[in-house]
Design a protein around this motif. Structure first.
Motif, short mmCIF file in Angstrom:
data_model
loop_
_atom_site.label_atom_id
_atom_site.label_comp_id
_atom_site.label_asym_id
_atom_site.label_seq_id
_atom_site.Cartn_x
_atom_site.Cartn_y
_atom_site.Cartn_z
N THR A 63 0.83 -1.22 0.00
CA THR A 63 0.00 0.00 0.00
C THR A 63 0.86 1.25 0.00
O THR A 63 0.41 2.31 0.39
CB THR A 63 -0.89 0.02 1.25
N SER A 64 2.10 1.09 -0.46
CA SER A 64 3.02 2.23 -0.37
C SER A 64 3.04 3.03 -1.67
O SER A 64 2.39 2.68 -2.64
CB SER A 64 4.42 1.69 -0.12
N TYR A 65 3.83 4.11 -1.67
CA TYR A 65 4.17 4.76 -2.93
C TYR A 65 4.99 3.77 -3.75
O TYR A 65 5.55 2.82 -3.22
CB TYR A 65 5.09 5.96 -2.69
N THR A 66 5.10 4.04 -5.03
CA THR A 66 6.08 3.28 -5.83
C THR A 66 7.06 4.31 -6.38
O THR A 66 6.92 5.51 -6.13
CB THR A 66 5.42 2.56 -7.01
N SER A 67 8.01 3.83 -7.13
CA SER A 67 8.89 4.76 -7.85
C SER A 67 8.01 5.69 -8.68
O SER A 67 6.97 5.28 -9.18
CB SER A 67 9.83 3.94 -8.72
N ASN A 68 8.41 6.94 -8.84
CA ASN A 68 7.62 7.90 -9.63
C ASN A 68 7.28 7.35 -11.01
O ASN A 68 6.18 7.51 -11.52
CB ASN A 68 8.38 9.21 -9.85
N GLN A 265 6.03 13.91 -11.09
CA GLN A 265 6.54 13.67 -9.73
C GLN A 265 6.07 14.72 -8.74
O GLN A 265 6.00 14.45 -7.54
CB GLN A 265 8.07 13.59 -9.74
N LEU A 269 2.79 12.15 -8.27
CA LEU A 269 3.79 11.38 -7.54
C LEU A 269 3.97 9.98 -8.13
O LEU A 269 5.01 9.63 -8.63
CB LEU A 269 3.41 11.29 -6.07
N CYS A 270 2.91 9.18 -8.08
CA CYS A 270 2.97 7.89 -8.77
C CYS A 270 1.54 7.40 -8.96
O CYS A 270 0.62 7.87 -8.29
CB CYS A 270 3.79 6.86 -8.00
N PRO A 272 -1.46 4.67 -8.47
CA PRO A 272 -1.76 3.84 -7.30
C PRO A 272 -1.14 2.44 -7.43
O PRO A 272 -1.24 1.82 -8.50
CB PRO A 272 -3.29 3.73 -7.32
N ILE A 273 -0.55 1.99 -6.38
CA ILE A 273 0.20 0.73 -6.44
C ILE A 273 -0.71 -0.46 -6.75
O ILE A 273 -0.36 -1.37 -7.49
CB ILE A 273 1.00 0.49 -5.14
#
Lengths: 394, 212
Positions: A63-68, A265, A269-270, A272-273
């Protein structure tokens, strides 16, 4: 305009016209028993294996950010898919960017490339966001009309005639929402030559490419001299029935992708994972369901288009997408009157063509991504509607 | 059934006409191939899996309940043509018949279901077939399959109550000559019935009626 919006809202935003689709949406929402031919998405639910991949990721706590740029696994899968399906290779680490739908990809591409006042050529009728996205990026929109006579393909001569100094970008969307138009190879080559000659950057939105029914879809990015000046946009929404996942991607030469990355970015940002996880599954194992869906759309098209023609609503055979774009000129009604009266009298919703730009005047968009029973019923209701009008005019 | 697309690659120097030989006989639409720019020609080919797959059957397999009249309209055929094709499919035993798919808890009088693993002795002539066909003949048996693995036949059985099914197994099935053993498992709950999800949560009130 209220006093508050005059004081605070940016002029170019306040000047944006309200979407014709939104007006119509509100009207349709207020009614029951409506057969809707006005949705812009598949009637299939996302195939289970794709949904399941997303659920699994959620269970595992991803449930985190991923790479941009997007998850490396997804970028690799995209790179392979694009090479297999479109015959053009993009490096997964420097030439692929995962976005929140093609809509975001288009928006950030325009924002990354447009200096205030730069002109952007695009064909019309077209997807509802092209004009506003150009305006929001402080560009100047230069629509080029397409017509039913050309089966809504972009005529290279008209494009050349519309070109003026200051034109920097050409936006293409073939197969086209809302017309189902496609470009044949000859036209595509002439447009590519023109792009090179006039030094245009091409942003090509090929979200419907998998739903090409006749001829093979060829991307303009694969033509000579085009790779270095083309941003190829694609996504999962239509081919894999994943509209709600909001995931798409852009491929292009590193400097252009990097410029889009800068906007992406700091804004999205990215992607959704969970959608990215679903996207990987779709690309790796979704092709079977894709083939099945496409055959089903083709059969629906082969039913509705001759039927509309039989009713006197002349309609070209769309070679791609799940839309057809019949003319309502014969009825003596404008496209808006036709849509509203058909809705009021027979509870069938179609979208007035002008929602997709002034060149949609006299046409309506019918989406045939719905059940056969609904399609039969909808066309029978349209028949009744037209007959009643004929009787009235006698 | 169309099970493509697949791409055939060939050097550009090959003429399209000479590439036609790669295209199988069942290749459905002539316009499906085209020449790509550059080094390769690509032909998009849909391989026909089975010759008997007709447009009527494809439409049926989509799973929407349609009358033959509706099918005729969709496929731009006459009603008679659709009927004829269905007859043809039945004659070829591609289409075995029509049955409604009921919810397992719908009270049709046969609410107890079991799967029975059966071990049998193969016979010198005919192997498992003669006995399998005898077992399949009972009307309690809905389906029967020859299996690989730890047992030979798998029979799906229905009855109106537990006693009925038990009586069928102990009195008729297990006592047949050649049946070595049976192992009966009763079905407790069904989640998916012939392609239909029983706890369907797809009803989608949030889906808007107009979208771009």
């Amino acid at each position: 305009m209220s006093e508050l919006s005059q004081r605070f809202v940016a002029r170019h935003v306040a000047d944006l016209p309200r979407s014709g689709i939104r007006d119509f949406f509100e009207l349709v929402s207020s009614m029951d028993e409506v057969i809707s031919l006005s949705i812009g998405e598949p009637d299939f639910v996302t195939p289970w294996n794709i949904r399941e991949a997303s659920i699994y990721a959620l269970e595992r706590g991803r449930t985190s950010y991923t790479s941009n740029r997007g998850m490396p696994r997804l970028c690799r899968a995209i790179s392979e898919y694009v090479e297999d399906e479109f015959g053009i290779g993009y490096h997964p680490e420097s030439e692929v960017l995962v976005t929140v739908g093609v809509s975001e990809a288009l928006d950030i591409a325009l924002r990354a490339l447009i200096n205030p006042g730069d002109k952007v050529l695009y064909h019309e009728p077209c997807y509802v966001s092209y004009h506003p996205s150009v305006v929001l990026a402080h560009g100047e929109a230069v629509p080029v009309g397409t017509s039913s006579g050309d089966a809504f393909a972009l005529d290279p001569e008209k494009l050349e005639a519309a070109w003026t100094p200051g034109c920097k970008i050409l936006v293409l969307n073939f197969p086209t929402n809302p017309t189902g138009g496609v470009l044949d190879h000859g036209k595509l080559e002439r447009i590519a030559r023109l792009a090179v000659e006039k030094d245009l950057v091409v942003i090509t939105d090929e979200i419907y490419s998998e739903l090409t029914f006749q001829g093979e879809h060829v991307t303009i990015a694969s033509l000579p001299g085009m790779r270095e000046r083309t941003i190829f946009l694609h996504g999962f929404s239509k081919a894999f029935a994943m509209t709600g996942f909001r995931i798409g991607y852009a491929c292009g030469p590193p400097p252009l992708i990097e410029s889009m990355m800068r906007v992406h970015q700091y804004s999205m940002l990215c992607a959704p994972i969970l959608s990215q996880e679903a996207g990987i599954e779709a690309l790796l194992h979704g092709k079977d369901s894709l083939g099945r869906m496409k055959e089903q759309y083709r059969r629906r098209r082969d039913f509705i288009v001759p039927r509309l023609n039989e009713l006197g609503l002349s309609c070209h055979m769309p070679h791609g997408t799940f839309y057809c774009f019949p003319s309502v000129a014969e009825t003596g009604l404008s496209e808006k009157e036709f849509a509203v009266e058909l809705l009021n009298e027979e509870r069938v919703a179609v979208v007035p063509g002008t929602a997709f730009g002034v060149h949609g005047e006299g046409f309506v968009r019918c989406c045939f991504a719905t059940s056969y029973e609904q399609l039969i019923e909808a066309t029978d209701r349209i028949e009744r509607f037209l007959e009643k009008r004929k009787d009235l005019s006698k | 059934m169309l099970v493509g697309p697949k791409y055939l690659k060939a050097r550009h120097t090959l003429q399209l006409s000479s590439m036609r030989r790669f295209v199988p006989r069942h290749f459905p639409r002539g316009e499906e191939f085209s020449c790509r720019d550059g080094e390769y020609c690509f032909i998009r080919v849909f391989f026909a899996k089975k010759a008997f797959m007709s447009s009527v059957l494809e439409l049926l397999l989509e799973g929407e309940a349609l009358s033959t009249k509706q099918m005729a309209r969709i496929l731009n055929m006459t009603h008679e043509e659709v009927e004829r094709e269905l007859e043809e499919l039945k004659k070829k035993k591609v289409l075995l018949g029509w049955r409604p798919v009921l919810h397992p808890e719908a009270n049709d009088g046969l609410n107890v279901r079991a799967v029975i693993e059966v071990k049998i002795t193969p016979e010198r002539e005919g192997g498992f077939n003669r006995l399998a066909e005898r077992i399949s003949g009972f009307e309690e048996v809905e389906s029967c399959y020859l299996m690989s693995g730890g047992y030979d036949l798998l029979a799906f059985v229905r009855g109106s109550n537990l006693h009925d099914v038990a009586a069928f197994v102990s009195e008729r099935l297990a006592t047949m000559g050649g049946v070595l053993s049976t192992s009966t498992h009763f079905l407790l709950r069904s989640y998916k019935e012939q392609g239909f999800m029983l706890a369907e949560r797809n009803a989608d009130p949030v889906k808007p009626k107009v979208t771009p």
